[in-house]
Design a protein around this motif. Structure first.
Motif, PDB file in Angstrom:
ATOM      1  N   ASN A  19       0.830  -1.210   0.000  1.00 37.54           N
ATOM      2  CA  ASN A  19       0.000   0.000   0.000  1.00 37.54           C
ATOM      3  C   ASN A  19       0.862   1.256   0.000  1.00 37.54           C
ATOM      4  OD1 ASN A  19      -2.480  -1.357   0.053  1.00 37.54           O
ATOM      5  ND2 ASN A  19      -2.617  -1.348   2.280  1.00 37.54           N
ATOM      6  N   ILE A  46      -6.696  -9.125   1.554  1.00 38.37           N
ATOM      7  CA  ILE A  46      -7.223  -8.343   0.440  1.00 38.37           C
ATOM      8  C   ILE A  46      -8.102  -7.202   0.954  1.00 38.37           C
ATOM      9  CG2 ILE A  46      -8.832  -8.459  -1.518  1.00 38.37           C
ATOM     10  CD1 ILE A  46      -7.577 -11.247  -2.112  1.00 38.37           C
ATOM     11  N   ALA A  47      -8.837  -7.440   2.024  1.00 33.86           N
ATOM     12  CA  ALA A  47      -9.665  -6.383   2.616  1.00 33.86           C
ATOM     13  C   ALA A  47      -8.806  -5.226   3.121  1.00 33.86           C
ATOM     14  CB  ALA A  47     -10.499  -6.956   3.758  1.00 33.86           C
ATOM     15  N   ARG A  48      -7.544  -5.494   3.420  1.00 30.24           N
ATOM     16  CA  ARG A  48      -6.614  -4.472   3.918  1.00 30.24           C
ATOM     17  C   ARG A  48      -5.959  -3.683   2.781  1.00 30.24           C
ATOM     18  NH1 ARG A  48      -4.159  -4.873   9.110  1.00 30.24           N
ATOM     19  NH2 ARG A  48      -2.312  -3.538   9.367  1.00 30.24           N
ATOM     20  N   HIS A  50      -5.315  -1.336  -0.448  1.00 27.48           N
ATOM     21  CA  HIS A  50      -5.893  -0.119  -1.006  1.00 27.48           C
ATOM     22  C   HIS A  50      -6.709  -0.447  -2.255  1.00 27.48           C
ATOM     23  CE1 HIS A  50      -2.853   2.906   0.944  1.00 27.48           C
ATOM     24  NE2 HIS A  50      -3.648   2.343   1.813  1.00 27.48           N
ATOM     25  N   SER A  51      -7.784   0.275  -2.460  1.00 26.89           N
ATOM     26  CA  SER A  51      -8.716  -0.049  -3.552  1.00 26.89           C
ATOM     27  C   SER A  51      -8.093   0.103  -4.929  1.00 26.89           C
ATOM     28  CB  SER A  51      -9.953   0.842  -3.448  1.00 26.89           C
ATOM     29  OG  SER A  51      -9.599   2.220  -3.557  1.00 26.89           O
ATOM     30  N   GLY A  52      -7.063   0.909  -5.066  1.00 22.40           N
ATOM     31  CA  GLY A  52      -6.432   1.101  -6.369  1.00 22.40           C
ATOM     32  C   GLY A  52      -5.455   0.012  -6.756  1.00 22.40           C
ATOM     33  N   GLN A  54      -4.839  -3.904  -7.522  1.00 22.59           N
ATOM     34  CA  GLN A  54      -5.645  -5.071  -7.902  1.00 22.59           C
ATOM     35  C   GLN A  54      -5.102  -6.354  -7.258  1.00 22.59           C
ATOM     36  OE1 GLN A  54      -7.378  -5.530 -11.823  1.00 22.59           O
ATOM     37  NE2 GLN A  54      -6.245  -3.731 -12.518  1.00 22.59           N
ATOM     38  N   GLY A  75     -12.663 -11.711  -3.065  1.00 20.62           N
ATOM     39  CA  GLY A  75     -12.681 -10.469  -3.827  1.00 20.62           C
ATOM     40  C   GLY A  75     -11.519 -10.319  -4.794  1.00 20.62           C
ATOM     41  N   ARG A  77      -9.545  -9.911  -8.093  1.00 24.45           N
ATOM     42  CA  ARG A  77      -9.949  -9.273  -9.351  1.00 24.45           C
ATOM     43  C   ARG A  77      -9.186  -9.810 -10.555  1.00 24.45           C
ATOM     44  NH1 ARG A  77      -9.365  -3.301  -7.181  1.00 24.45           N
ATOM     45  NH2 ARG A  77      -9.528  -2.717  -9.364  1.00 24.45           N
TER      46      ARG A  77
END
Length: 206
Positions: A19, A46-48, A50-52, A54, A75, A77
Motif C-alpha cells: 500500500n 485483500i480487505a486491507r 488499497h482499492s487502487g 488489484q 474479492g 480481481r
C-alpha cells in the motif's frame, strides 16, 4: 511507466508495504507453496489492500469451480493460472467469473512456448523462467533475449528472478507491460518493506 506486481503476500505488514509503495498488483498464492495462504487469510489481507491495487490470486492446476469459490470469498480481481491449465479451463472460468481478468503464466523454454501461449485467449501472460519440476518461484531469470525476439499480441508481465539490481536491464530489453517480483523483494524469506518501496518506485520510472 512499467506496472509492477508484488507477489506472495502473507502478512498484514506485507500488504501495508505494498500500500505504501503504491504497487499496481498484489499477488496472493493459493497453491501449495511456502508462500501459500488460505482463502480466509487471503480474504483478510485483500480487505486491507488499497482499492487502487488489484488483488491477484495465483492457482496451480485447481479446478475452475474451486477457483470461482475463492474468487467469491476473497474479492480477487485477477486470476493467475500457473499450472498446466488448458483453454477449456479458461473458458470455464470466464463463465463462472466473468468479472475477473485471466492471466496465464508460461514457463518459457522455446519460441513455441511463446507462440502457443499467445493463442490461449488470456487477458495477459506472465512469462516466467523454466524449471522442469517447479511451477514458478525458482528465483532464476528466464531467457530474456528469446522473449524480446518475439512479437506477442497478448500483453505480458515478466517474472523470474527479478530484483532491484536487474529490473532496469530486464525492462529495457523485454519491454513488458509489467513485472512480477516475489523473492527479489524479500530478506531472509520475508517481504522487505524497503525493497518493495524501492522496486515499485524504480518500475514506475521505467
Amino acid at each position: 511507466m512499467t506496472k509492477i506486481k508484488i507477489c506472495g503476500l502473507q502478512r498484514p505488514e506485507d500488504v501495508d508495504a505494498v500500500n505504501q509503495a503504491g504497487a499496481d498488483f498484489a499477488g496472493f498464492v493459493f497453491a501449495k507453496s511456502r508462500r501459500q495462504v488460505t482463502p480466509a487469510q487471503g480474504g483478510e489481507l485483500i480487505a486491507r489492500l488499497h482499492s487502487g491495487i488489484q488483488p491477484v490470486g495465483v492457482f496451480v492446476n485447481a479446478c475452475p469451480e474451486e477457483i470461482a469459490a475463492v474468487v467469491k470469498q476473497t474479492g480477487i480481481r485477477v486470476v493467475q493460472l500457473h499450472g498446466d491449465e488448458i483453454p477449456e479451463d479458461l473458458a470455464a472460468l470466464r463463465r463462472l467469473c466473468p468479472q475477473v481478468h485471466l492471466w496465464r503464466a508460461v514457463r518459457v523454454r522455446t519460441r513455441m512456448d511463446l507462440q502457443q501461449a499467445d493463442g490461449l485467449g488470456a487477458d495477459a501472460l506472465v512469462l516466467d523462467s523454466y524449471h522442469p519440476a517447479q511451477y514458478g518461484g525458482t528465483g532464476q531469470t528466464g531467457d530474456w533475449d528469446l522473449i524480446a525476439s518475439q512479437l506477442l499480441s497478448t500483453p505480458f508481465l515478466l517474472a523470474g528472478g527479478l530484483k532491484e539490481e536487474n529490473l532496469a536491464r530486464a525492462v529495457g530489453l523485454v519491454r513488458p507491460m509489467g513485472v512480477d517480483l516475489s523473492g527479489g523483494v524479500e530478506t531472509d524469506g520475508k517481504k522487505d518493506p524497503e525493497k518493495i518501496i524501492r522496486a515499485v518506485a524504480l518500475a514506475h520510472r521505467l
